[in-house]
Design an enzyme around this catalytic site. Structure first.
Site, mmCIF file in Angstrom:
data_model
loop_
_atom_site.group_PDB
_atom_site.id
_atom_site.type_symbol
_atom_site.label_atom_id
_atom_site.label_comp_id
_atom_site.label_asym_id
_atom_site.label_seq_id
_atom_site.Cartn_x
_atom_site.Cartn_y
_atom_site.Cartn_z
ATOM 1 N N ARG A 187 0.851 -1.188 0.000
ATOM 2 C CA ARG A 187 0.000 0.000 0.000
ATOM 3 C C ARG A 187 0.888 1.239 0.000
ATOM 4 O O ARG A 187 1.786 1.362 0.829
ATOM 5 C CB ARG A 187 -0.859 -0.043 1.271
ATOM 6 C CG ARG A 187 -2.147 0.707 1.183
ATOM 7 C CD ARG A 187 -3.006 0.355 2.371
ATOM 8 N NE ARG A 187 -2.629 1.075 3.567
ATOM 9 C CZ ARG A 187 -3.498 1.613 4.413
ATOM 10 N NH1 ARG A 187 -4.795 1.499 4.186
ATOM 11 N NH2 ARG A 187 -3.117 2.225 5.487
ATOM 12 N N THR A 199 -0.907 7.658 -0.562
ATOM 13 C CA THR A 199 -2.221 7.583 -1.224
ATOM 14 C C THR A 199 -3.069 6.410 -0.733
ATOM 15 O O THR A 199 -4.275 6.375 -0.970
ATOM 16 C CB THR A 199 -2.047 7.403 -2.744
ATOM 17 O OG1 THR A 199 -1.392 6.143 -2.966
ATOM 18 C CG2 THR A 199 -1.209 8.513 -3.338
ATOM 19 N N ASP A 214 -0.045 -1.547 12.352
ATOM 20 C CA ASP A 214 0.490 -2.061 11.084
ATOM 21 C C ASP A 214 0.851 -3.531 11.270
ATOM 22 O O ASP A 214 1.836 -3.871 11.933
ATOM 23 C CB ASP A 214 1.724 -1.246 10.681
ATOM 24 C CG ASP A 214 2.190 -1.606 9.278
ATOM 25 O OD1 ASP A 214 2.365 -2.815 8.997
ATOM 26 O OD2 ASP A 214 2.361 -0.694 8.454
ATOM 27 N N ASP A 246 4.422 -4.744 10.073
ATOM 28 C CA ASP A 246 5.511 -4.256 10.932
ATOM 29 C C ASP A 246 5.492 -4.949 12.290
ATOM 30 O O ASP A 246 6.547 -5.285 12.837
ATOM 31 C CB ASP A 246 5.396 -2.742 11.113
ATOM 32 C CG ASP A 246 5.931 -1.981 9.904
ATOM 33 O OD1 ASP A 246 6.661 -2.589 9.086
ATOM 34 O OD2 ASP A 246 5.618 -0.792 9.774
#
Ligand code: PRP
Ligand code: URA
Length: 207
Positions: free
Chosen positions: A102, A106, A198, A201
């Site tokens: 991703r 944006t 996330d 991560d």
């Protein structure tokens, strides 16, 4: 098609541990592995099987075998966190890969890798990704799967949200979604809230 929300208390305990910002990567991995198995068991409850006969040491009896081959497709990177636990339940499954990142500004999906075997055309395909946020990555992944000939696709995700579900369902109404949670919404950075942060991560320890 309505998403299937896996509300089993053990699934929700694993999810709660994953949501906790204090949970370190090694425990986050363990909970994702176990929760992935639970999502997969629920997702495959109605899986098509063929009747067969089997010879036990004592006599012949009825049994079943999967009607179609199975292909597991983790979306790189974070989808890899769901793979091993599920593969332990279906060791004969093939593993295909779709790499999508991703864009951080944006939030649009940027595909960077795909390896989809020919067997996908006749297989039960399970797309694996812990997060269904805007839905952009999932829509792109399913587009690639269908372009390769996939016909029976189920999306497994740990945390989803109304926007992601709506986007995926609109683009691919035939794709079933199985999730442990439908969260409230997306924040300004298009992260799921309350979410778990996330996933890639946290899983890979790259925070
Ligand atoms: C995350 C997640 C999904 C995607 C969801 O991956 O694992 O693939 O974002 O967001 P979306 O629904 O808005 O597309 P990311 O792109 O951060 O890559 P990573 O797995 O390599 O960390
Ligand atoms: N990707 C993640 O890992 N988490 C989110 O909440 C949204 C996208």
């Amino acid at each position: 098609m309505q998403p299937l929300v896996v509300s089993h208390p053990l699934a929700q305990c694993h999810l709660t541990e994953m949501r906790n910002a204090s949970t370190p990567s090694h425990r986050f991995r363990r909970h994702l592995n176990l929760l992935g198995r639970m999502l997969f068991l629920e997702a495959t409850r109605e899986l098509s099987v063929d009747a067969i006969r089997v010879q036990t040491p004592l006599q012949e009896t009825d049994g079943v075998t999967l009607a179609r081959p199975m292909v597991l497709v983790p979306i790189l990177r974070a989808g890899l966190g769901l793979l091993d636990g599920i593969l332990s339940l279906v060791p004969d499954a093939s593993v295909a890969h779709v790499g999508i990142k991703r864009n951080e500004e944006t939030a649009l999906p940027q595909p960077y890798y795909a390896n989809l075997p020919p067997v996908i055309t006749e297989a039960d395909v399970f797309l694996l990704d812990p997060m269904l946020a805007t839905g952009g990555s999932a829509v792109e992944a399913v587009r690639q799967l269908k372009a390769a000939g996939a016909k029976h696709v189920t999306m497994l995700c740990v945390v989803s949200c109304p926007q992601g579900i709506a986007t995926l369902s609109k683009a691919h109404p035939d794709v079933r979604i199985v999730t442990a949670a439908i969260d409230d919404s997306l924040n300004d950075c298009r992260y799921i809230v309350p979410g778990l942060g996330d996933a890639g991560d946290r899983y890979f320890g790259t925070l």
